[in-house]
Design a protein around this motif. Structure first.
Motif, PDB file in Angstrom:
ATOM      1  N   ASN A 131       0.829  -1.209   0.000  1.00  0.00           N
ATOM      2  CA  ASN A 131       0.000   0.000   0.000  1.00  0.00           C
ATOM      3  C   ASN A 131       0.863   1.259   0.000  1.00  0.00           C
ATOM      4  O   ASN A 131       0.559   2.242   0.679  1.00  0.00           O
ATOM      5  CB  ASN A 131      -0.949   0.015   1.202  1.00  0.00           C
ATOM      6  N   GLU A 152      -5.311  12.590  -8.003  1.00  0.00           N
ATOM      7  CA  GLU A 152      -5.198  11.191  -8.431  1.00  0.00           C
ATOM      8  C   GLU A 152      -4.049  10.552  -7.661  1.00  0.00           C
ATOM      9  O   GLU A 152      -2.920  11.025  -7.716  1.00  0.00           O
ATOM     10  CB  GLU A 152      -4.925  11.104  -9.937  1.00  0.00           C
ATOM     11  N   LYS A 154      -1.776   7.144  -6.969  1.00  0.00           N
ATOM     12  CA  LYS A 154      -1.372   5.829  -7.463  1.00  0.00           C
ATOM     13  C   LYS A 154      -0.757   5.053  -6.296  1.00  0.00           C
ATOM     14  O   LYS A 154       0.166   5.536  -5.643  1.00  0.00           O
ATOM     15  CB  LYS A 154      -0.380   5.959  -8.611  1.00  0.00           C
ATOM     16  N   SER A 156       1.068   1.590  -4.950  1.00  0.00           N
ATOM     17  CA  SER A 156       1.860   0.429  -5.354  1.00  0.00           C
ATOM     18  C   SER A 156       1.597  -0.729  -4.408  1.00  0.00           C
ATOM     19  O   SER A 156       1.671  -0.585  -3.188  1.00  0.00           O
ATOM     20  CB  SER A 156       3.350   0.787  -5.345  1.00  0.00           C
ATOM     21  N   GLN A 157       1.264  -1.881  -4.985  1.00  0.00           N
ATOM     22  CA  GLN A 157       1.064  -3.108  -4.217  1.00  0.00           C
ATOM     23  C   GLN A 157      -0.051  -2.986  -3.169  1.00  0.00           C
ATOM     24  O   GLN A 157       0.102  -3.397  -2.025  1.00  0.00           O
ATOM     25  CB  GLN A 157       2.374  -3.542  -3.546  1.00  0.00           C
ATOM     26  N   GLU A 158      -1.165  -2.392  -3.590  1.00  0.00           N
ATOM     27  CA  GLU A 158      -2.327  -2.355  -2.695  1.00  0.00           C
ATOM     28  C   GLU A 158      -2.934  -3.752  -2.602  1.00  0.00           C
ATOM     29  O   GLU A 158      -3.045  -4.461  -3.606  1.00  0.00           O
ATOM     30  CB  GLU A 158      -3.382  -1.379  -3.218  1.00  0.00           C
ATOM     31  N   VAL A 160      -5.651  -6.190  -2.726  1.00  0.00           N
ATOM     32  CA  VAL A 160      -7.007  -6.284  -3.265  1.00  0.00           C
ATOM     33  C   VAL A 160      -7.369  -7.757  -3.355  1.00  0.00           C
ATOM     34  O   VAL A 160      -6.693  -8.526  -4.031  1.00  0.00           O
ATOM     35  CB  VAL A 160      -7.104  -5.628  -4.660  1.00  0.00           C
ATOM     36  N   GLN A 165      -1.602  -5.475  -5.837  1.00  0.00           N
ATOM     37  CA  GLN A 165      -1.599  -5.017  -7.219  1.00  0.00           C
ATOM     38  C   GLN A 165      -1.576  -3.487  -7.236  1.00  0.00           C
ATOM     39  O   GLN A 165      -1.948  -2.838  -6.266  1.00  0.00           O
ATOM     40  CB  GLN A 165      -2.826  -5.528  -7.971  1.00  0.00           C
ATOM     41  N   ASN A 166      -1.074  -2.921  -8.324  1.00  0.00           N
ATOM     42  CA  ASN A 166      -1.024  -1.468  -8.454  1.00  0.00           C
ATOM     43  C   ASN A 166      -2.435  -0.941  -8.730  1.00  0.00           C
ATOM     44  O   ASN A 166      -3.207  -1.558  -9.461  1.00  0.00           O
ATOM     45  CB  ASN A 166      -0.080  -1.065  -9.579  1.00  0.00           C
ATOM     46  N   SER A 167      -2.769   0.202  -8.138  1.00  0.00           N
ATOM     47  CA  SER A 167      -4.116   0.734  -8.283  1.00  0.00           C
ATOM     48  C   SER A 167      -4.084   2.257  -8.361  1.00  0.00           C
ATOM     49  O   SER A 167      -3.084   2.886  -8.023  1.00  0.00           O
ATOM     50  CB  SER A 167      -5.007   0.297  -7.112  1.00  0.00           C
ATOM     51  N   THR A 168      -5.196   2.829  -8.821  1.00  0.00           N
ATOM     52  CA  THR A 168      -5.340   4.280  -8.936  1.00  0.00           C
ATOM     53  C   THR A 168      -6.644   4.700  -8.268  1.00  0.00           C
ATOM     54  O   THR A 168      -7.680   4.050  -8.453  1.00  0.00           O
ATOM     55  CB  THR A 168      -5.362   4.719 -10.416  1.00  0.00           C
ATOM     56  N   HIS A 169      -6.579   5.781  -7.474  1.00  0.00           N
ATOM     57  CA  HIS A 169      -7.765   6.277  -6.776  1.00  0.00           C
ATOM     58  C   HIS A 169      -7.909   7.775  -7.036  1.00  0.00           C
ATOM     59  O   HIS A 169      -6.914   8.504  -7.045  1.00  0.00           O
ATOM     60  CB  HIS A 169      -7.661   6.034  -5.270  1.00  0.00           C
TER      61      HIS A 169
END
Length: 201
Positions: A131, A152, A154, A156-158, A160, A165-169
């Motif tokens: 995270n 935005e 980003k 890394s390694q959230e 899920v 996995q990489n994610s965007t919020h």
């Protein structure tokens, strides 16, 4: 009902109920060869490789929820066994005690044997990086006439569904709170810079 026995792969703690359920109702229902192939893919995922989605679907076709829970279970088993330096014989015994058939347990042990050292090193390299905030981008005002900004983030390694996995919020934050956050981050940066200089000296 919770499993009362303590397990080495759980750090001498209890095995989570959902893992026990997945072992009994998902992993045990797969062919041992398919379980071994799936476990190897999960081990490679832990090491940073991408999943072959088509292969994952073919291996987990008989399992509900697209096999996501089964994958999360295998991820936990391999990750924890490597983290706690559990021997193959102990790992074999413990997962059989949880209901995994002998042939399936041996398949999991082969994967652990092949990847435990690399997974352990990966855990060391990625310590404190789950995270992790990797990037922040200012998009602009959330809406005209509203004292709010859109960012935005980003990650890394959230985690899920149990897998990193990489994610965007996208988030909206009040501008007054954004200014306070910025000042606090600058203050934290200054403290960290002083700490690094002190250690170098």
């Amino acid at each position: 009902m919770s499993c009362l026995k303590k397990f080495r792969f759980c750090g001498d703690g209890d095995c989570p109920d959902w893992v026990l359920g997945e072992i009994i109702f998902s992993l045990s229902t797969m062919e041992a060869e398919k379980l071994e192939s799936l476990a190897e893919l999960v081990a490679k995922k832990i090491l940073g490789e991408d999943f072959d989605e088509s292969l994952i679907k073919s291996l987990t076709a008989p399992i509900l929820n697209d096999g996501k829970s089964a994958i999360a279970c295998i991820h936990l088993l391999l990750n924890n066994a490597a983290r706690h330096s559990v021997t193959e014989s102990v790992f074999n015994e413990e997962i059989q005690q949880l209901g995994l058939p002998k042939q399936h347990a041996e398949a999991m042990c082969r994967v652990l044997s092949n990847y435990a050292t690399a997974i352990r090193q990966r855990l060391i390299d990625k310590a404190f990086r789950i995270n992790e905030l990797s990037a922040v981008q200012y998009i602009g005002p959330a809406d005209a006439g509203i004292n709010c900004s859109t960012l935005e983030l980003k990650i890394s390694q959230e985690l899920v569904d149990g897998l990193p996995q990489n994610s965007t919020h996208i988030i909206n934050i009040d501008n007054s709170q954004l200014r306070v956050l910025l000042e606090e981050l600058k203050y934290a940066r200054d403290i960290m810079t002083k700490y690094e200089i002190k250690n170098e000296g």
